[in-house]
Design a protein around this motif. Structure first.
Motif, PDB file in Angstrom:
ATOM      1  N   GLY A 162       3.236  -1.471  -8.907  1.00  0.00           N
ATOM      2  CA  GLY A 162       1.860  -1.793  -8.602  1.00  0.00           C
ATOM      3  C   GLY A 162       1.389  -3.096  -9.194  1.00  0.00           C
ATOM      4  O   GLY A 162       2.110  -3.779  -9.932  1.00  0.00           O
ATOM      5  N   PHE A 163       0.152  -3.439  -8.865  1.00  0.00           N
ATOM      6  CA  PHE A 163      -0.458  -4.666  -9.364  1.00  0.00           C
ATOM      7  C   PHE A 163      -1.974  -4.532  -9.280  1.00  0.00           C
ATOM      8  O   PHE A 163      -2.504  -3.587  -8.673  1.00  0.00           O
ATOM      9  N   ILE A 164      -2.665  -5.478  -9.904  1.00  0.00           N
ATOM     10  CA  ILE A 164      -4.121  -5.547  -9.835  1.00  0.00           C
ATOM     11  C   ILE A 164      -4.502  -6.718  -8.935  1.00  0.00           C
ATOM     12  O   ILE A 164      -3.885  -7.780  -8.985  1.00  0.00           O
ATOM     13  N   SER A 165      -5.504  -6.504  -8.095  1.00  0.00           N
ATOM     14  CA  SER A 165      -5.961  -7.552  -7.198  1.00  0.00           C
ATOM     15  C   SER A 165      -7.474  -7.471  -7.067  1.00  0.00           C
ATOM     16  O   SER A 165      -8.141  -6.838  -7.886  1.00  0.00           O
ATOM     17  N   GLN A 166      -8.013  -8.120  -6.039  1.00  0.00           N
ATOM     18  CA  GLN A 166      -9.437  -8.061  -5.751  1.00  0.00           C
ATOM     19  C   GLN A 166      -9.659  -7.708  -4.288  1.00  0.00           C
ATOM     20  O   GLN A 166      -8.798  -7.966  -3.442  1.00  0.00           O
ATOM     21  N   ILE A 167     -10.815  -7.139  -4.003  1.00  0.00           N
ATOM     22  CA  ILE A 167     -11.170  -6.796  -2.622  1.00  0.00           C
ATOM     23  C   ILE A 167     -11.049  -8.025  -1.720  1.00  0.00           C
ATOM     24  O   ILE A 167     -10.556  -7.953  -0.592  1.00  0.00           O
ATOM     25  N   SER A 168     -11.491  -9.186  -2.214  1.00  0.00           N
ATOM     26  CA  SER A 168     -11.464 -10.410  -1.408  1.00  0.00           C
ATOM     27  C   SER A 168     -10.061 -10.763  -0.925  1.00  0.00           C
ATOM     28  O   SER A 168      -9.901 -11.382   0.137  1.00  0.00           O
TER      29      SER A 168
END
Length: 279
Positions: A145-151
């Motif tokens: 997994g990873f962390i991202s943003q809605i954009s």
């Protein structure tokens, strides 16, 4: 003609005065982005199992109590706002953007989601509506997994945007919004192993497969005897409560904190199938 000119000049000289109208130079007009023109209203977006979508203009609604077409039923729902994008994800890892403010009323049965998107794959139950700057945790059931943003998920194309790269045989376990106060992430596998890691150990990406968050043996993934079954975000707390069926257990978080990619510790018998977590 000269006579008229002479009369006008004479009238100007006799009756004329200083200009009263002010000439003001203003900056050039700028186009207002569409996102700023949309009314900011609460909304509950509802998606059925057969792919029909609709939205309310209130949060005061129970999605499982609205009427569906014959043979159809609720797949998932999310509460948000009309000026935020609504996002769907298919089982191949592509993200699709719906215009929340244009979705049909919840008083109807809705419209087929294929009006807004094009995919030959199955739409999953991962439905999001959040501010574009919101951080999200993206995890596959293989523990990557990873962390991202809605954009990073938003796209103007009906064909969507490839967002998640899935290992062979893997599926998306969760796409979870994160609060600024969330400092740790908790993961539990089907064999009852738990691992809590610091949020800042997880890479921030715009798309991809991500890193291994919890170790799951390849052989167990192949024969489907183990996989990721639960994930939760935690603030910096000393204890959390896990719930399994009607039973609950208080855990000291420090006892289960490890490094990203470790296998984790084994939960007590009777609590290896987690249904929820609270703190």
């Amino acid at each position: 003609q000269q006579f008229i000119i002479d009369e006008l000049v004479a009238d100007r000289d006799q009756y004329g005065d200083a200009r009263r109208t002010q000439i003001i130079h203003r900056p050039q007009a700028k186009e207002i982005p569409l996102s700023q023109q949309i009314a900011k209203e609460p909304s509950c977006i509802i998606l059925s199992k057969k792919g029909w979508v609709r939205a309310s203009r209130t949060h005061d609604i129970e999605p499982n109590q609205v009427q569906f077409k014959s043979g159809d039923q609720l797949l998932t729902a999310v509460k948000g706002y009309t000026h935020w994008p609504t996002l769907l994800v298919d089982n191949a890892g592509a993200a699709f953007t719906l215009p929340t403010h244009l979705l049909p009323s919840v008083r109807t049965v809705g419209e087929p989601v294929t009006k807004y998107i094009q995919t030959a794959n199955k739409i999953t139950s991962h439905l999001l509506n959040a501010h574009p700057d919101t951080h999200i945790l993206v995890v596959s059931d293989h523990g990557y997994g990873f962390i991202s943003q809605i954009s990073a998920m938003v796209s103007r194309n009906k064909s969507g945007k490839k967002f998640i790269s899935l290992p062979e045989g893997a599926s998306i376990h969760c796409i979870m919004t994160l609060e600024n106060s969330d400092t740790h992430l908790l993961f539990v596998t089907a064999q009852g192993r738990i691992l809590i890691i610091k949020r800042d150990e997880i890479p921030q990406l715009n798309k991809g497969k991500g890193n291994k968050l919890i170790q799951i043996h390849k052989a167990a993934l192949m024969d489907q005897s183990d996989r990721l079954i639960f994930a939760a975000a935690l603030p910096d707390i000393e204890q959390c409560k896990i719930i399994s069926g009607k039973r609950s257990l208080q855990l000291k978080t420090q006892e289960h904190i490890g490094k990203r990619g470790q296998r984790g510790t084994l939960l007590p018998r009777g609590f290896r199938r987690i249904d929820d977590c609270s703190f």
